[in-house]
Design a protein around this motif. Structure first.
Motif, PDB file in Angstrom:
ATOM      1  N   LEU A   1       0.808  -1.214   0.000  1.00 55.18           N
ATOM      2  CA  LEU A   1       0.000   0.000   0.000  1.00 55.18           C
ATOM      3  C   LEU A   1       0.843   1.266   0.000  1.00 55.18           C
ATOM      4  O   LEU A   1       0.339   2.353  -0.299  1.00 55.18           O
ATOM      5  CB  LEU A   1      -0.926   0.006   1.219  1.00 55.18           C
ATOM      6  CG  LEU A   1      -1.872  -1.194   1.333  1.00 55.18           C
ATOM      7  CD1 LEU A   1      -2.580  -1.185   2.683  1.00 55.18           C
ATOM      8  CD2 LEU A   1      -2.883  -1.177   0.209  1.00 55.18           C
ATOM      9  N   THR A   2       2.106   1.146   0.374  1.00 53.86           N
ATOM     10  CA  THR A   2       2.991   2.311   0.424  1.00 53.86           C
ATOM     11  C   THR A   2       3.561   2.570  -0.963  1.00 53.86           C
ATOM     12  O   THR A   2       4.282   1.734  -1.518  1.00 53.86           O
ATOM     13  CB  THR A   2       4.142   2.087   1.411  1.00 53.86           C
ATOM     14  OG1 THR A   2       3.611   1.734   2.685  1.00 53.86           O
ATOM     15  CG2 THR A   2       4.988   3.339   1.538  1.00 53.86           C
ATOM     16  N   ALA A   3       3.257   3.714  -1.528  1.00 59.00           N
ATOM     17  CA  ALA A   3       3.771   4.069  -2.849  1.00 59.00           C
ATOM     18  C   ALA A   3       5.110   4.789  -2.702  1.00 59.00           C
ATOM     19  O   ALA A   3       5.238   5.722  -1.915  1.00 59.00           O
ATOM     20  CB  ALA A   3       2.781   4.960  -3.577  1.00 59.00           C
ATOM     21  N   ASN A   4       6.095   4.331  -3.434  1.00 64.27           N
ATOM     22  CA  ASN A   4       7.423   4.954  -3.435  1.00 64.27           C
ATOM     23  C   ASN A   4       7.973   5.172  -2.023  1.00 64.27           C
ATOM     24  O   ASN A   4       8.216   6.315  -1.598  1.00 64.27           O
ATOM     25  CB  ASN A   4       7.389   6.295  -4.171  1.00 64.27           C
ATOM     26  CG  ASN A   4       6.954   6.150  -5.612  1.00 64.27           C
ATOM     27  OD1 ASN A   4       7.189   5.129  -6.247  1.00 64.27           O
ATOM     28  ND2 ASN A   4       6.304   7.170  -6.132  1.00 64.27           N
ATOM     29  N   PRO A   5       8.160   4.095  -1.263  1.00 61.16           N
ATOM     30  CA  PRO A   5       8.677   4.248   0.103  1.00 61.16           C
ATOM     31  C   PRO A   5      10.078   4.853   0.096  1.00 61.16           C
ATOM     32  O   PRO A   5      10.874   4.627  -0.818  1.00 61.16           O
ATOM     33  CB  PRO A   5       8.702   2.810   0.637  1.00 61.16           C
ATOM     34  CG  PRO A   5       8.755   1.948  -0.586  1.00 61.16           C
ATOM     35  CD  PRO A   5       7.971   2.677  -1.630  1.00 61.16           C
ATOM     36  N   LEU A   6      10.363   5.651   1.130  1.00 60.71           N
ATOM     37  CA  LEU A   6      11.659   6.309   1.254  1.00 60.71           C
ATOM     38  C   LEU A   6      12.622   5.431   2.051  1.00 60.71           C
ATOM     39  O   LEU A   6      12.209   4.698   2.953  1.00 60.71           O
ATOM     40  CB  LEU A   6      11.509   7.661   1.941  1.00 60.71           C
ATOM     41  CG  LEU A   6      10.641   8.701   1.226  1.00 60.71           C
ATOM     42  CD1 LEU A   6      10.513   9.949   2.098  1.00 60.71           C
ATOM     43  CD2 LEU A   6      11.214   9.050  -0.134  1.00 60.71           C
ATOM     44  N   LEU A   7      13.901   5.525   1.727  1.00 56.42           N
ATOM     45  CA  LEU A   7      14.926   4.821   2.486  1.00 56.42           C
ATOM     46  C   LEU A   7      15.295   5.629   3.729  1.00 56.42           C
ATOM     47  O   LEU A   7      15.496   6.852   3.652  1.00 56.42           O
ATOM     48  CB  LEU A   7      16.169   4.590   1.624  1.00 56.42           C
ATOM     49  CG  LEU A   7      16.042   3.536   0.513  1.00 56.42           C
ATOM     50  CD1 LEU A   7      17.356   3.397  -0.239  1.00 56.42           C
ATOM     51  CD2 LEU A   7      15.622   2.191   1.082  1.00 56.42           C
ATOM     52  N   LEU A   8      15.375   4.941   4.855  1.00 58.64           N
ATOM     53  CA  LEU A   8      15.669   5.571   6.143  1.00 58.64           C
ATOM     54  C   LEU A   8      16.856   4.875   6.787  1.00 58.64           C
ATOM     55  O   LEU A   8      17.165   3.715   6.488  1.00 58.64           O
ATOM     56  CB  LEU A   8      14.445   5.487   7.066  1.00 58.64           C
ATOM     57  CG  LEU A   8      13.134   6.027   6.497  1.00 58.64           C
ATOM     58  CD1 LEU A   8      11.992   5.698   7.442  1.00 58.64           C
ATOM     59  CD2 LEU A   8      13.220   7.526   6.246  1.00 58.64           C
ATOM     60  N   ASP A   9      17.512   5.583   7.709  1.00 57.78           N
ATOM     61  CA  ASP A   9      18.634   4.970   8.411  1.00 57.78           C
ATOM     62  C   ASP A   9      18.126   4.234   9.651  1.00 57.78           C
ATOM     63  O   ASP A   9      16.921   4.117   9.887  1.00 57.78           O
ATOM     64  CB  ASP A   9      19.691   6.015   8.772  1.00 57.78           C
ATOM     65  CG  ASP A   9      19.156   7.113   9.692  1.00 57.78           C
ATOM     66  OD1 ASP A   9      18.109   6.888  10.346  1.00 57.78           O
ATOM     67  OD2 ASP A   9      19.767   8.196   9.762  1.00 57.78           O
ATOM     68  N   ALA A  10      19.054   3.746  10.472  1.00 56.66           N
ATOM     69  CA  ALA A  10      18.681   2.941  11.639  1.00 56.66           C
ATOM     70  C   ALA A  10      17.851   3.734  12.647  1.00 56.66           C
ATOM     71  O   ALA A  10      17.088   3.153  13.425  1.00 56.66           O
ATOM     72  CB  ALA A  10      19.941   2.395  12.310  1.00 56.66           C
ATOM     73  N   ASP A  11      17.979   5.067  12.640  1.00 54.56           N
ATOM     74  CA  ASP A  11      17.212   5.908  13.565  1.00 54.56           C
ATOM     75  C   ASP A  11      15.868   6.338  12.994  1.00 54.56           C
ATOM     76  O   ASP A  11      15.147   7.123  13.618  1.00 54.56           O
ATOM     77  CB  ASP A  11      18.025   7.160  13.928  1.00 54.56           C
ATOM     78  CG  ASP A  11      19.307   6.808  14.677  1.00 54.56           C
ATOM     79  OD1 ASP A  11      19.269   5.839  15.460  1.00 54.56           O
ATOM     80  OD2 ASP A  11      20.320   7.494  14.470  1.00 54.56           O
TER      81      ASP A  11
END
Length: 327
Positions: free
Chosen positions: A245-255
């Motif tokens: 359901l998430t369109a174009n999810p963003l990359l995030l770091d460990a925090d």
């Protein structure tokens, strides 16, 4: 009453049987061809599943898409041409008075007509759905994307729920409007509205959505994007067989924060494959919302149940109204 209903309905039934026979021949031939392509490119020893699946998609996507639109159109046609005229035509011409002056009660008159045509629509849609599901099953197995909004409503149980709802809605609308052509148009509009509302608003909420943190894996991503804010998105990131359901999810770091642009931008200086490997080495993740693959049949039953419940409510209203609101 059953004989009279059949006499009134037999022309439409014979046309439907002829159409079903023609579609049966076409779907059987198509299903055998898809199976031949699957066995030669996906199911064989040493075959690449990915390349075989892509070959199936390239070869059969368009024809299955067009047939899927036909499967969706069938309940609408049944509702408009079987359901809407069934009562509206008699009320419009006044022929219902002849039956009501006999020993047949209004409730029995409605019950026989509604049951007869609804069961006929259910049988027609069920056979068509069974044939299409069988024909497309190797394609669906190879692509593993049964939640696709273009394909989910065309397989298995969903078309049966649509057909019952469309016919009962047509009968009820005809009972209220008492004008055949207008009732047909309103039935088509009501069915179209439900077909838009269900996938865009309702379907994803039939089960609680799963929210999960997913580590970025280069092999699972179908593309990368770097916007002007330095945010890296992964369009087409997939959970096998699931409805993401998430369109174009963003990359995030460990925090859970956006990684600095200076960290991710150097990854985009080479080939796309190298960029993915570079980002994977940074131990990034995405927050995804999705419906798991193993809920497919649950959604089929629930969506069919929603349409059947609506049909039951409409039928109940029709049975309540007919002894009271018609002269």
């Amino acid at each position: 009453m059953i004989w009279l209903t059949w006499r009134q309905f037999r022309g439409q039934a014979l046309v439907a049987l002829a159409a079903l026979a023609a579609l049966t021949i076409f779907l059987v031939v198509l299903g055998l061809r898809i199976r031949g392509t699957y066995d030669a490119n996906v199911g064989c020893t040493g075959c690449s599943a990915d390349s075989g699946a892509q070959l199936l998609k390239d070869k059969y996507f368009n024809v299955l898409l067009l047939l899927g639109f036909l499967i969706i159109l069938v309940p609408a046609v049944l509702g408009a041409f079987w359901g809407a005229p069934l009562i509206a035509r008699e009320l419009e011409t006044g022929t219902h008075r002849l039956v009501w002056n006999q020993s047949v009660t209004r409730t029995r008159w409605l019950a026989v007509k509604l049951s007869f045509v609804t069961l006929a629509a259910l049988a027609f849609a069920g056979l068509l759905s069974l044939l299409f599901t069988w024909a497309a099953s190797p394609y669906d197995r190879a692509l593993n994307d049964r939640f696709d909004p273009l394909f989910f409503p065309t397989r298995n149980l969903a078309p049966l729920g649509y057909a019952v709802f469309a016919v009962v809605a047509g009968i009820t609308i005809g009972l209220l409007i008492k004008r055949t052509v207008i009732a047909m148009a309103v039935t088509l509009a009501a069915f179209a509205a439900m077909q838009i509302l269900m996938p865009t608003v309702l379907r994803q909420h039939l089960q609680p959505v799963v929210h999960e943190s997913v580590a970025f894996v280069a092999a699972d991503s179908h593309g990368l994007g770097l916007n002007q804010k330095g945010q890296v998105s992964i369009p087409g990131y997939d959970v096998p067989g699931a409805w993401v359901l998430t369109a174009n999810p963003l990359l995030l770091d460990a925090d859970g924060r956006q990684p600095p642009e200076a960290t991710v931008k150097p990854c985009f200086t080479g080939e796309p494959g190298q960029a993915k490997q570079c980002l994977e080495a940074l131990n990034l993740h995405s927050e995804l919302s999705y419906q798991p693959a193993d809920r497919y049949w649950t959604f089929q039953w629930l969506e069919s149940g929603v349409y059947l419940l609506l049909a039951l409510l409409l039928a109940g209203y029709a049975f309540w109204r007919i002894p009271r609101g018609l002269s």
